[in-house]
Design a protein around this motif. Structure first.
Motif, PDB file in Angstrom:
ATOM      1  N   HIS A  72       0.684 -78.502 -21.139  1.00  0.00           N
ATOM      2  CA  HIS A  72      -0.584 -77.875 -21.510  1.00  0.00           C
ATOM      3  C   HIS A  72      -1.294 -78.588 -22.674  1.00  0.00           C
ATOM      4  O   HIS A  72      -2.024 -77.961 -23.437  1.00  0.00           O
ATOM      5  CB  HIS A  72      -0.363 -76.411 -21.900  1.00  0.00           C
ATOM      6  N   SER A 121      -6.201 -68.510 -26.460  1.00  0.00           N
ATOM      7  CA  SER A 121      -4.984 -68.365 -25.652  1.00  0.00           C
ATOM      8  C   SER A 121      -3.770 -68.427 -26.561  1.00  0.00           C
ATOM      9  O   SER A 121      -3.818 -69.037 -27.636  1.00  0.00           O
ATOM     10  CB  SER A 121      -4.905 -69.493 -24.616  1.00  0.00           C
ATOM     11  N   PHE A 152       3.525 -75.247 -24.984  1.00  0.00           N
ATOM     12  CA  PHE A 152       3.853 -75.029 -23.585  1.00  0.00           C
ATOM     13  C   PHE A 152       3.850 -76.384 -22.886  1.00  0.00           C
ATOM     14  O   PHE A 152       2.862 -77.131 -22.975  1.00  0.00           O
ATOM     15  CB  PHE A 152       2.833 -74.098 -22.913  1.00  0.00           C
ATOM     16  N   TYR A 205      -5.206 -78.192 -22.500  1.00  0.00           N
ATOM     17  CA  TYR A 205      -5.585 -76.778 -22.596  1.00  0.00           C
ATOM     18  C   TYR A 205      -5.331 -76.244 -23.998  1.00  0.00           C
ATOM     19  O   TYR A 205      -6.198 -75.593 -24.604  1.00  0.00           O
ATOM     20  CB  TYR A 205      -4.790 -75.982 -21.567  1.00  0.00           C
ATOM     21  N   ALA A 206      -4.154 -76.548 -24.551  1.00  0.00           N
ATOM     22  CA  ALA A 206      -3.806 -76.053 -25.884  1.00  0.00           C
ATOM     23  C   ALA A 206      -4.699 -76.669 -26.949  1.00  0.00           C
ATOM     24  O   ALA A 206      -5.128 -75.979 -27.883  1.00  0.00           O
ATOM     25  CB  ALA A 206      -2.340 -76.355 -26.185  1.00  0.00           C
ATOM     26  N   ALA A 237      -1.544 -70.287 -25.929  1.00  0.00           N
ATOM     27  CA  ALA A 237      -1.243 -71.724 -25.918  1.00  0.00           C
ATOM     28  C   ALA A 237      -1.731 -72.405 -27.189  1.00  0.00           C
ATOM     29  O   ALA A 237      -1.276 -73.498 -27.519  1.00  0.00           O
ATOM     30  CB  ALA A 237      -1.860 -72.389 -24.692  1.00  0.00           C
TER      31      ALA A 237
END
Length: 261
Positions: free
Chosen positions: A165, A155, A162, A168-169, A157
């Protein structure tokens, strides 16, 4: 659907038979579904694997309805034994496992890092990072010395901060590291390993966000729109093709120019 329904051979536009199998993990929706459908149009037998069993079946049905070859399988990527069974089944199919697309992922809770419960962080890592690790571990073993291509979905990210996040990152950064490491470790075994970092794509992960969440991001995209899953899938199809035979260990950003700022 019977296990071996619609497994007849296909040819490419150039008339070359494609006797190969692809395993698309996270294939029930979004980018994964688009990848499964695109690969099937090129004559590849596709195993559509996802925790969403009904969604995987719908994608496989769309593929077979247009003359393609596909099998749906329920798969929880956090269960290594389940991953091993699906990879083993794909390996035993026509032409053996030659392509793997690891697209399963969750967004998780979007909160500032200090407000993110450890359980939420762990849930995202188990799917988005450990799930890729489990998948690659068995895919690499199945492809070793026979050749193949693995494409992991990362991603943007992983490349830019972000808000909200963190989990997720962090997981997607880990995916980049797994990709680079495996590419160097398995190049001499005939395996290419790559990653794709999409920007904002019209997938359930994005459409499920609260209204207005991505407005600022889309405004920062030079092309002024989100991507369609099929656009990412088209690039994945290129990466697994012979035309990309000199590419391995690299990450490929598909973001409409967002990171060019």
């Amino acid at each position: 659907m019977p296990d071996h329904a619609h497994l007849s051979g296909h040819t490419t536009p150039h008339g070359t038979p494609r006797h190969r199998t692809a395993l698309v993990i996270g294939g029930a929706s979004g980018i994964g579904a688009a990848c499964a459908e695109r690969l099937a149009t090129e004559g590849t037998t596709v195993v559509v694997a996802d925790l969403d069993e009904d969604g995987a079946a719908r994608v496989a049905t769309r593929i077979t309805a247009t003359g393609g070859a596909a099998l749906p399988r329920r798969l929880d990527v956090t269960d290594p034994d389940a991953v091993a069974r699906v990879v083993e089944e794909a390996t035993a199919m026509r032409g053996g496992l030659r392509i793997a697309v690891n697209s399963a992922g969750i967004m998780g809770a979007l909160r500032p890092l200090a407000e993110l419960p450890p359980t939420d962080f762990e849930a995202v890592m188990r799917v988005n990072l450990y799930g890729v690790f489990h998948s690659m571990r068995y895919q690499l073993a199945a492809m070793a010395d026979k050749g193949g291509v693995i494409v992991n979905l990362a991603s943007i990210a992983a490349h830019s901060g972000f808000r909200g996040h963190a989990a997720y990152a962090a997981a997607k950064q880990g995916v980049l590291a797994l990709t680079r490491t495996a590419a160097r470790e398995y190049a001499d075994r005939g395996i290419r390993v790559l990653s794709v970092s999409p920007g904002i794509v019209e997938t359930p992960l994005i459409t499920a966000l609260p209204p207005g969440t991505t407005d600022g991001l889309v405004a920062s995209v030079p092309l002024r729109r989100t991507a369609r899953p099929a656009e990412v899938a088209a690039f994945v199809a290129f990466l697994v093709s012979d035309d990309a035979s000199y590419l391995t260990g690299s990450d490929h950003i598909v973001d409409g120019g967002y990171l060019a700022k």
